[in-house]
Design a protein around this motif. Structure first.
Motif, PDB file in Angstrom:
ATOM      1  N   GLU A   1       0.698  -1.322  -0.004  1.00 34.86           N
ATOM      2  CA  GLU A   1      -0.055  -0.191  -0.046  1.00 34.86           C
ATOM      3  C   GLU A   1       0.966   1.309  -0.049  1.00 34.86           C
ATOM      4  OE1 GLU A   1      -2.750   0.006  -1.038  1.00 34.86           O
ATOM      5  OE2 GLU A   1      -4.215  -1.514  -0.246  1.00 34.86           O
ATOM      6  N   LEU A   2       2.006   1.152   0.572  1.00 34.86           N
ATOM      7  CA  LEU A   2       2.881   2.292   0.537  1.00 34.86           C
ATOM      8  C   LEU A   2       3.331   2.554  -1.020  1.00 34.86           C
ATOM      9  CD1 LEU A   2       5.207   1.984   3.771  1.00 34.86           C
ATOM     10  CD2 LEU A   2       3.459   3.717   3.332  1.00 34.86           C
ATOM     11  N   ARG A   3       3.595   1.629  -1.639  1.00 29.58           N
ATOM     12  CA  ARG A   3       4.015   1.560  -3.018  1.00 29.58           C
ATOM     13  C   ARG A   3       3.035   2.207  -3.854  1.00 29.58           C
ATOM     14  NH1 ARG A   3       3.729  -3.559  -6.894  1.00 29.58           N
ATOM     15  NH2 ARG A   3       1.328  -3.038  -6.363  1.00 29.58           N
ATOM     16  N   ASN A   4       1.740   1.480  -3.628  1.00 23.18           N
ATOM     17  CA  ASN A   4       0.331   2.107  -4.291  1.00 23.18           C
ATOM     18  C   ASN A   4       0.190   3.503  -4.131  1.00 23.18           C
ATOM     19  OD1 ASN A   4       0.011  -0.523  -5.157  1.00 23.18           O
ATOM     20  ND2 ASN A   4      -1.682  -1.115  -3.763  1.00 23.18           N
ATOM     21  N   ARG A   5       0.413   3.871  -2.871  1.00 23.64           N
ATOM     22  CA  ARG A   5       0.034   5.461  -2.646  1.00 23.64           C
ATOM     23  C   ARG A   5       0.932   6.389  -3.700  1.00 23.64           C
ATOM     24  NH1 ARG A   5      -0.605   5.605   3.997  1.00 23.64           N
ATOM     25  NH2 ARG A   5      -2.512   4.483   4.219  1.00 23.64           N
ATOM     26  N   ARG A   6       2.289   5.748  -3.562  1.00 22.52           N
ATOM     27  CA  ARG A   6       3.298   6.578  -4.242  1.00 22.52           C
ATOM     28  C   ARG A   6       2.930   6.783  -5.694  1.00 22.52           C
ATOM     29  NH1 ARG A   6       7.501   4.717  -7.253  1.00 22.52           N
ATOM     30  NH2 ARG A   6       7.306   2.766  -6.338  1.00 22.52           N
ATOM     31  N   LEU A   7       2.245   5.194  -6.384  1.00 24.16           N
ATOM     32  CA  LEU A   7       2.207   5.254  -7.785  1.00 24.16           C
ATOM     33  C   LEU A   7       0.867   6.095  -8.219  1.00 24.16           C
ATOM     34  CD1 LEU A   7       2.793   1.533  -8.545  1.00 24.16           C
ATOM     35  CD2 LEU A   7       4.299   3.531  -8.947  1.00 24.16           C
ATOM     36  N   ILE A   8      -0.289   6.100  -7.209  1.00 22.37           N
ATOM     37  CA  ILE A   8      -1.347   6.759  -7.432  1.00 22.37           C
ATOM     38  C   ILE A   8      -1.149   8.180  -7.348  1.00 22.37           C
ATOM     39  CG2 ILE A   8      -3.546   7.415  -6.154  1.00 22.37           C
ATOM     40  CD1 ILE A   8      -3.644   4.142  -5.359  1.00 22.37           C
ATOM     41  N   ALA A   9      -0.258   8.535  -6.485  1.00 22.19           N
ATOM     42  CA  ALA A   9      -0.072  10.122  -6.385  1.00 22.19           C
ATOM     43  C   ALA A   9       0.844  10.557  -7.947  1.00 22.19           C
ATOM     44  CB  ALA A   9       0.919  10.251  -5.324  1.00 22.19           C
ATOM     45  N   GLU A  10       1.436   9.637  -8.303  1.00 13.95           N
ATOM     46  CA  GLU A  10       2.294   9.883  -9.533  1.00 13.95           C
ATOM     47  C   GLU A  10       1.210  10.211 -10.769  1.00 13.95           C
ATOM     48  OE1 GLU A  10       5.335   7.026  -9.616  1.00 13.95           O
ATOM     49  OE2 GLU A  10       6.553   7.941  -8.157  1.00 13.95           O
ATOM     50  N   ALA A  11       0.251   8.953 -10.613  1.00 18.73           N
ATOM     51  CA  ALA A  11      -0.593   8.949 -11.705  1.00 18.73           C
ATOM     52  C   ALA A  11      -1.575  10.220 -11.704  1.00 18.73           C
ATOM     53  CB  ALA A  11      -1.347   7.713 -11.583  1.00 18.73           C
ATOM     54  N   ALA A  12      -1.661  10.654 -10.472  1.00 19.75           N
ATOM     55  CA  ALA A  12      -2.687  11.936 -10.457  1.00 19.75           C
ATOM     56  C   ALA A  12      -1.920  13.179 -11.014  1.00 19.75           C
ATOM     57  CB  ALA A  12      -3.110  12.161  -8.968  1.00 19.75           C
ATOM     58  N   GLU A  13      -0.693  13.136 -10.845  1.00 17.77           N
ATOM     59  CA  GLU A  13       0.156  14.367 -11.177  1.00 17.77           C
ATOM     60  C   GLU A  13       0.574  14.390 -12.826  1.00 17.77           C
ATOM     61  OE1 GLU A  13       3.209  14.489  -8.414  1.00 17.77           O
ATOM     62  OE2 GLU A  13       2.062  15.019  -6.713  1.00 17.77           O
ATOM     63  N   ALA A  14       0.587  13.221 -13.121  1.00 20.66           N
ATOM     64  CA  ALA A  14       1.274  12.733 -14.691  1.00 20.66           C
ATOM     65  C   ALA A  14       0.188  13.838 -15.733  1.00 20.66           C
ATOM     66  CB  ALA A  14       0.965  11.547 -14.945  1.00 20.66           C
ATOM     67  N   PRO A  15       0.912  14.069 -16.760  1.00 24.02           N
ATOM     68  CA  PRO A  15       0.155  14.851 -17.702  1.00 24.02           C
ATOM     69  C   PRO A  15      -1.127  14.068 -18.492  1.00 24.02           C
ATOM     70  CG  PRO A  15       2.394  15.032 -18.130  1.00 24.02           C
ATOM     71  CD  PRO A  15       2.291  14.102 -17.101  1.00 24.02           C
ATOM     72  N   ARG A  16      -0.858  12.694 -18.197  1.00 24.96           N
ATOM     73  CA  ARG A  16      -1.869  11.910 -18.776  1.00 24.96           C
ATOM     74  C   ARG A  16      -3.203  11.714 -18.017  1.00 24.96           C
ATOM     75  NH1 ARG A  16      -0.876   6.946 -19.491  1.00 24.96           N
ATOM     76  NH2 ARG A  16      -2.236   6.705 -21.322  1.00 24.96           N
ATOM     77  N   GLY A  17      -3.099  12.371 -16.856  1.00 20.92           N
ATOM     78  CA  GLY A  17      -3.981  12.211 -15.564  1.00 20.92           C
ATOM     79  C   GLY A  17      -5.711  12.322 -16.380  1.00 20.92           C
ATOM     80  N   LYS A  18      -5.792  13.112 -17.238  1.00 27.67           N
ATOM     81  CA  LYS A  18      -7.066  13.233 -17.790  1.00 27.67           C
ATOM     82  C   LYS A  18      -7.362  12.152 -18.488  1.00 27.67           C
ATOM     83  CE  LYS A  18     -10.029  16.432 -20.684  1.00 27.67           C
ATOM     84  NZ  LYS A  18     -10.105  17.536 -21.420  1.00 27.67           N
ATOM     85  N   HIS A  19      -6.378  11.634 -19.476  1.00 27.32           N
ATOM     86  CA  HIS A  19      -6.786  10.553 -20.322  1.00 27.32           C
ATOM     87  C   HIS A  19      -6.885   9.184 -19.221  1.00 27.32           C
ATOM     88  CE1 HIS A  19      -6.347   7.566 -23.337  1.00 27.32           C
ATOM     89  NE2 HIS A  19      -5.348   6.834 -22.593  1.00 27.32           N
ATOM     90  N   ALA A  20      -6.038   9.073 -18.215  1.00 28.65           N
ATOM     91  CA  ALA A  20      -6.527   8.050 -17.301  1.00 28.65           C
ATOM     92  C   ALA A  20      -7.662   8.049 -16.698  1.00 28.65           C
ATOM     93  CB  ALA A  20      -5.356   8.093 -16.115  1.00 28.65           C
TER      94      ALA A  20
END
Length: 320
Positions: free
Chosen positions: A139-158
């Motif tokens: 879950e620590l890994r997932n939190r980091r990856l989720i935060a990165e996904a939210a900040e990524a330029p492709r966030g809207k696409h995601a």
């Protein structure tokens, strides 16, 4: 005496109904409960009782997910029926490893681990702690990856992709909710249609690890599911579905194996434990399904570590 035994059977049913589905190990809790609340029955009956009351827990899954798992429902169109059959096929694929390991090692585990209280306490406590650490690490890994996904330029696409995935799920399952937990942002599998047979089999291998006392069958499946890329929602539901053939079959076989020569008191204990496990399981399953849409499994990891330390401390220091 009868009333007292009925109350104890009720307590065992409550513990079974809660701990069978939450990833916190029913074995560890049953060990502690048995230290303080001992049923006035033989060892053979007690062993059978612990398995048979799981039938109540399984009936709760069947009740709550009956429509989703019923391929003959007149409310489903052909595409929805095919999806339901595919879910069952993946349940079969995921059940194969556990069935093989159970047949080969169950008696050995019972004879060499569970019959020795000190060894059982060490194994159960170690499994609780180790899997608790794994839950927290994932879950620590997932939190980091989720935060990165939210900040990524492709966030809207995601987000659009997840919305499309939700729409697909609703199209094949009228009971599905178009709401996914936060882990869907990084998950490769957000619907059962996206779960391959290969991944289902790998998850089944993780389920087979639950033969180690204290591991938690649901916990093993959830960890295995998330490691192969499923969302928390799919991981949780697949843990429910995989339980049906394994636990249902094992409960019935255990019951038949020991015959039907039970006293009236023993039949009463069976009945109260089973019904209680059923009712409490309904509540526990509904809670967990709602919980994983808004939270992760960290709290269960912390709880497992604390419980493991309690089991270890009690059986090795106090009960010794």
């Amino acid at each position: 005496m009868v009333l007292f035994e009925a109350l104890k059977a009720f307590l065992f049913g409550v513990v079974e109904g809660i701990t069978e589905w939450l990833p916190i190990s029913s074995t560890g809790h049953m060990m502690l409960l048995d230290e303080f609340v001992k049923l006035d029955v033989s060892e053979a009956f007690y062993s059978t009782f612990l398995v048979v009351i799981q039938l109540g827990a399984i009936l709760a899954v069947i009740l709550l997910f009956f429509h989703k798992l019923n391929p003959f429902s007149p409310r489903k169109n052909e595409a929805q029926k095919r999806t339901t059959w595919n879910i069952w096929a993946k349940v079969v694929a995921g059940s194969i490893p556990a069935a093989i390991v159970g047949l080969l090692l169950d008696d050995w585990i019972e004879e060499h681990i569970m019959t020795n209280e000190d060894i059982a306490a060490i194994v159960v406590a170690s499994a609780l702690i180790v899997y608790g650490v794994i839950f927290i690490a994932i879950e620590l890994r997932n939190r980091r990856l989720i935060a990165e996904a939210a900040e990524a330029p492709r966030g809207k696409h995601a987000r659009q992709s997840r919305q499309a995935s939700a729409a697909r799920m609703v199209s094949v399952d009228p009971d599905a909710e178009a709401e996914y937990d936060a882990s869907s942002a990084i998950a490769k599998v957000n619907t059962f249609d996206e779960l391959s047979y290969g991944k289902a089999f790998i998850i089944g291998i993780f389920q087979s690890l639950a033969i180690i006392p204290g591991t938690s069958r649901s916990g093993s499946i959830i960890i295995g599911s998330m490691l192969v890329g499923t969302s928390r929602t799919i991981a949780t539901e697949f843990a429910f579905f995989l339980a049906i053939p394994i636990m249902l079959g094992w409960s019935v076989l255990k019951f038949i194996k020991h015959g039907f020569a039970y006293t009236g008191l023993e039949w009463m204990i069976f009945g109260i434990g089973l019904v209680t496990a059923f009712v409490v399981s309904v509540v526990a399953i509904k809670f967990l399904v709602g919980y994983v849409k808004k939270h992760d499994f960290t709290v269960f990891g912390v709880y497992r570590i604390v419980l493991g330390l309690v089991v270890l401390g009690y059986f090795l220091l106090i009960a010794a």
